[in-house]
Design a protein around this motif. Sequence first.
Motif, mmCIF file in Angstrom:
data_model
loop_
_atom_site.group_PDB
_atom_site.id
_atom_site.type_symbol
_atom_site.label_atom_id
_atom_site.label_comp_id
_atom_site.label_asym_id
_atom_site.label_seq_id
_atom_site.Cartn_x
_atom_site.Cartn_y
_atom_site.Cartn_z
ATOM 1 N N ARG A 1 -43.773 -113.827 0.490
ATOM 2 C CA ARG A 1 -44.914 -114.108 -0.380
ATOM 3 C C ARG A 1 -45.416 -115.550 -0.241
ATOM 4 N NH1 ARG A 1 -46.825 -112.099 -5.234
ATOM 5 N NH2 ARG A 1 -47.460 -113.581 -6.819
ATOM 6 N N HIS B 1 -55.135 -108.602 -2.916
ATOM 7 C CA HIS B 1 -53.696 -108.773 -3.172
ATOM 8 C C HIS B 1 -53.055 -107.406 -3.384
ATOM 9 C CE1 HIS B 1 -53.356 -113.201 -3.887
ATOM 10 N NE2 HIS B 1 -54.669 -113.059 -3.891
ATOM 11 N N THR B 2 -51.701 -107.426 -3.465
ATOM 12 C CA THR B 2 -50.965 -106.243 -3.927
ATOM 13 C C THR B 2 -50.057 -106.710 -5.055
ATOM 14 O OG1 THR B 2 -48.949 -106.489 -2.601
ATOM 15 C CG2 THR B 2 -50.836 -105.468 -1.509
ATOM 16 N N HIS C 1 -50.788 -114.238 -0.186
ATOM 17 C CA HIS C 1 -49.350 -113.971 -0.278
ATOM 18 C C HIS C 1 -48.971 -113.203 0.991
ATOM 19 C CE1 HIS C 1 -50.002 -114.443 -4.826
ATOM 20 N NE2 HIS C 1 -49.414 -115.523 -4.343
#
Length: 357
Positions: free
Chosen positions: A111, A155-156, A69
């Motif tokens: 994203r 990821h976040t 993303h």
Amino acid sequence: MSKRRDGRAPPDEMSEAFTYNGGRVDPGESANIRYGISETYLGDPVRIPVTVINGAYPGPTVFLSAAAHGDELNGIEVVREVAHDWAHENLHGTLVCLPVLNVPGFLAQQRYLPIYDRDLNRSFPGREGSTSANRMAHQIFTNFIEPCDLGIDFHTSTRGRTNMLHVRADMDRPEVARLAHAFSSNIIIGSEGPRGTLRQEASDADIPTITIEMGEAHRFQRELIDRALTGVASVLAEYRLHPDSSVHWPGWRTVIDDRDEKTWLRADVGGIVDMKYTSGDLVHEGDVICTITNPFKEEEEVDTVEAPFTGLIVGILENPVVYPGNPLCHLVGLEQDTLLALERELEPTAGVATELF
Ligand SMILES: [Zn+2]
């Protein structure tokens, strides 16, 4: 393109070259590669950065990937530091470092892939002769994922929310569970990944893979990056890529699966959220987690949202505006012994006082 690093032991004859379409990295060598996975409207290559570090000694091949993303930045720094700041003279195995998988999304700071807003992390393992997203995923997967024995994808939280550092892993698979434990996070959320995610598709291809969720999109959060680096070092110790290092124990750990108490609390009214807690906080049943106001609400009219059970806030909104149904926070219940360990950690003086007696 490849270069030998100075001051290293000679390559072990058991070590093998890392090969990908168009190149190889021999034992004891490292290479910074810009690998073309697509083309722009101008016909120029879309290239992802890849650093392959092939250790002088034999061992497993591990991939570290980030920014599937494009606006999730914390993992990029984790992968960069492992690739370029760590000493690898004693590496037993190979590291495949993929700091930015979704280059078009990264350049646009969004994203999804800008082309029809496709989610690269629903496009694995990809397919030749298919959509642009599937073709990119296929290039990444066949060249840099399939040669690996295990992997970690960083990821976040989605934009506007944040979360504690935690592992997501399919804990029903023993080899995935081993990797998840080795990362040494406090929280593991066990579940199958959705179809097309890198972690699920790689795991299905017998490459045990976990996702690390850490913090916010569009941010560079040093404390979380350092904790993730500790996790990577612990994994490299577990799988003996760094055989002289030891696996890290995070102090307390809880594994949450589908049968456990966990919920995204959602707003029932639209308005502006006054959040009383942050991610990583412990709340007790009945605590007021937040209030929701709007420009016409008097103080006594504000809506309050209470904790339905005692638990840990793993994820939370950052952008404080909500429609009814929007998520407010991700609350997970804890076993009694985990709760006590966490309370001790949050109030270290209490632990000291106990020890004095
Ligand atoms: Zn993500």
